[in-house]
Design a protein around this motif. Structure first.
Motif: not given
Ligand code: CS2
Length: 498
Positions: A41, A195, A233-236, A299, A303-304, A307, A377-378, A385, A389
Motif C-alpha cells: 500500500f 485506515n 488514504v485509498d487505493r486497492i 471511506k 469501502l473497508n 470489503h 488479505r481482506i 478491522k 469498520f
C-alpha cells in the motif's frame, strides 16, 4: 530467448522506452520522509504520489527512506537495496489496459531490529521532516473497546524500560524526538496513512500515552511541537503474485523481484497540519482540507467495511476474491443494500461528493476483474478491522433505531468462521489474526452460550448487553449453526426487506 534485465539504477536507461521511469536525478534526492511499514500500500500510494511530484516539480528534498522494524521486513529491504530501491507499479484497469511505471521516490531502507540506533539517528537528522506510518490498524496498540493504549503489550513494556534499544514504533519515535529536542531541531510531523478513523489523532493519543510512561517532560514537548495530520488514504492494492513478476519478465524483459499491482483509482485527503514543512502533494492530486472526518468515515464505513462484508461472507461461501464476490448477484445486491440501508444513514454529508456516485464507483472498483484481491488479505487481522469498520456502524444504528441485520449477519458469520475454521464446503480457511486463538476459544463456546463470542470485550465492548442487538444476533447464530449455507441467510435478509 533474450535474458531479462534486472531493475536497478544503472539499467534504468534501458527501460525508458518501455515504461514510465523517474526523470529526476535520484542521486540528488534527500530523504525528507522516513516511512515505517513499506508494504504494497505505501508503494502504490504515498511513494507513487511522491514519485510523481519529483517528476513534475523540483521536490528533491522529499525522497523517502523506508524503515522496517521487524525481521519480517528484511526481505523487502534486501530486494529494494538490490534494485537501488526502484520497483515497478503495475496499474490494472478493468478493461484490461495496464500501465507500468518505475517508482524512484524511495531512496534508502533501514531495518530497525538490526540497528535501532542508526534508525533513531536518521529520524533525528535535520533532513527528516516527516515520519509517516502504515503500521496497520493493530499497530496502534489500543484496546478497540476502550480506545485506550495497551501498556501491557510486551514490546511496549520493553521499550518503556529500554529507551535506547526500542522495538516498537512508539519507542523509535520517542527516542528520535528526544534527540531532536536536545539538538534544538524542530520536531518532525508524524503522518499516519492507516485506515483508522482520525488516524492522526489516534497516533497522537497512543504516542503521548507511551511517552508519558517513559519521560513525562518529553511527552509535554511532543504534545506541543509534533503535528499529527489526519488523513483518508485509498487505493486497492492486492498482494503481489508470482504472475505479476512473470508478467514484467515476459512482457517487458524486466526483472523486478517485488513489483506492486494496484487499481487505477487513488485518493488522499489530508489535513494541512505539519510541524516542519511538507511536499506539495496537492500538485499531483492529493487534497488538503481543514477537516478530514467526513471523508474518513465515508471511506472506512463503505469501502473497508464493504470489503469485510464480502470477505467474511464470501470466505464461508467459497468465493476467493472480491471481484468474484461482486460478480455474484446475491453478494453484489447484499453489499449495496448494506451500504444503502445501514451505512448511508449514519454518514454525514461530504462536501463535493455525491454518495450514490461514490457507492457506484466502489462497486465498480470491487468488480475490477484484473484486481484479484484475495479474501484472505481482506480477512487478515479482522479483530482489529471490524470494530472500526463495521461494529461502529452497528452501534450507531442501535442508537438511532436503524437497521442492523446486514452487519449483524457478518458478525454471526465471523463467529462461525472463527469457530469452525472451514468454509461451507469443508475447505480450511486461511485465518491470520493476532487474536486467532482467543477468537476461536470464544467462538467454540457458542454451542453452550449463543452470546459467547460477544464476550470478547476488546472487540465488542458492551454489545452483549444490548437487547436489540443480542436478539438479532442470537437468531442468526442459531440459524447459521443449524444451516451454515450463508447464501440462504443473505437471501432471507434481502427478501425480508422486499
Ligand atoms: C482493505 C484495505 O485491508 C482491508 O481490509 O479494505 O486494505 C483496502 O483495500 C484499502 O484501504 C483501500 O484503500
Amino acid at each position: 530467448m533474450k535474458e531479462s534485465i534486472a531493475l536497478n539504477q544503472k539499467n534504468l536507461p534501458l527501460f525508458t522506452e518501455k515504461l514510465d521511469c523517474p526523470r529526476y536525478d535520484r542521486s540528488q534526492v534527500k530523504a525528507g520522509i522516513i516511512h515505517i511499514g513499506v508494504g504494497g500500500f505505501h508503494r502504490s500510494h504515498q511513494a507513487y504520489y511522491t514519485d510523481r511530484l519529483m517528476n513534475e516539480t523540483d521536490s528533491s528534498e522529499w525522497g523517502i527512506c523506508g524503515v522496517g522494524l521487524r525481521d519480517a521486513d528484511r526481505k523487502i529491504g534486501d530486494i529494494l537495496a538490490k534494485q537501488d530501491y526502484l520497483y515497478t507499479l503495475i496499474v490494472k484497469h478493468p478493461d484490461g489496459k495496464i500501465e507500468n511505471r518505475v517508482i524512484g521516490s524511495i531512496v534508502d531502507f533501514m531495518l530497525g531490529c538490526d540497528d535501532p540506533t542508526a534508525v533513531i539517528q536518521r529520524m533525528a537528522h535535520a533532513d527528516t521532516k516527516i515520519v509517516s506510518l502504515t503500521i496497520t490498524e493493530g499497530g496502534y496498540n489500543f484496546n478497540a473497546a476502550t480506545g485506550e493504549f495497551d501498556c501491557k503489550n510486551p514490546g511496549v513494556k520493553h521499550d518503556i524500560l529500554n529507551p535506547d534499544q526500542p522495538q516498537t514504533v512508539f519507542g523509535f519515535l520517542t527516542a528520535a524526538l528526544k534527540l531532536r529536542r536536545a539538538a534544538g531541531l524542530p520536531a518532525f510531523t508524524i503522518q499516519s496513512c492507516d485506515n483508522i478513523q482520525h488516524n492522526g489523532n489516534m497516533a497522537r493519543k497512543v504516542l503521548l500515552a507511551f511517552a508519558h510512561k517513559q519521560d513525562a517532560e518529553l511527552a509535554t514537548w511532543i504534545e506541543r511541537e509534533v503535528r499529527f495530520p489526519n488523513a483518508m488514504v485509498d487505493r486497492i492494492t492486492p498482494v503481489t503474485t508470482p504472475a505479476d513478476i512473470q508478467y514484467l519478465d515476459t512482457e517487458l524483459g524486466l526483472k523486478d523481484e517485488w513489483p506492486v499491482t494496484c487499481e487505477p483509482f487513488i485518493q488522499w485527503v489530508i489535513e494541512d497540519s505539519f510541524s516542519n514543512g511538507r511536499p506539495a502533494w496537492e500538485d499531483v492530486g492529493a487534497q488538503f482540507v481543514p477537516d478530514v472526518t467526513p471523508y474518513e468515515t465515508m471511506k472506512i464505513r463503505l469501502l473497508n467495511a464493504g470489503h469485510s462484508v464480502l470477505g467474511i461472507l464470501g470466505s464461508l461461501h467459497g468465493h476467493q476474491t472480491i471481484d468474484g464476490c461482486v460478480a455474484d448477484t446475491l453478494f453484489a445486491t447484499y453489499l449495496r443494500r448494506f451500504m444503502d440501508f445501514e451505512v448511508t444513514p449514519v454518514l454525514e454529508p461530504v462536501e463535493g461528493i455525491h454518495l450514490d456516485d461514490y457507492k457506484d464507483c466502489l462497486i465498480e472498483r470491487f468488480g475490477n476483474p484484473n484486481i484479484k484481491d484475495n479474501l484472505a488479505r481482506i480477512c487478515l487481522e479482522s479483530s482489529s478491522k471490524l470494530p472500526k469498520f463495521l461494529i461502529a456502524t452497528i452501534r450507531e444504528n442501535l442508537a438511532s433505531g436503524g437497521s442492523i441485520e446486514y452487519a449483524t449477519l457478518v458478525i454471526a458469520a465471523w463467529c462461525y468462521y472463527s469457530d469452525k475454521g472451514i468454509n461451507e464446503h469443508g475447505v480450511p480457511l486461511d485465518i491470520v489474526d493476532e487474536m486467532k486463538s482467543e477468537l476461536h476459544k470464544a467462538a467454540t463456546a457458542t454451542a453452550r452460550d449463543p452470546l459467547a463470542f460477544l464476550k470478547l470485550k476488546s472487540i465488542f465492548g458492551e454489545l452483549a448487553k444490548d437487547k436489540t442487538f443480542t436478539k438479532t444476533y442470537s437468531n442468526m447464530i442459531q440459524a447459521i449453526y443449524e444451516n451454515p449455507k450463508i447464501a440462504q441467510h443473505m437471501q432471507a435478509i434481502l427478501f425480508g426487506r422486499e
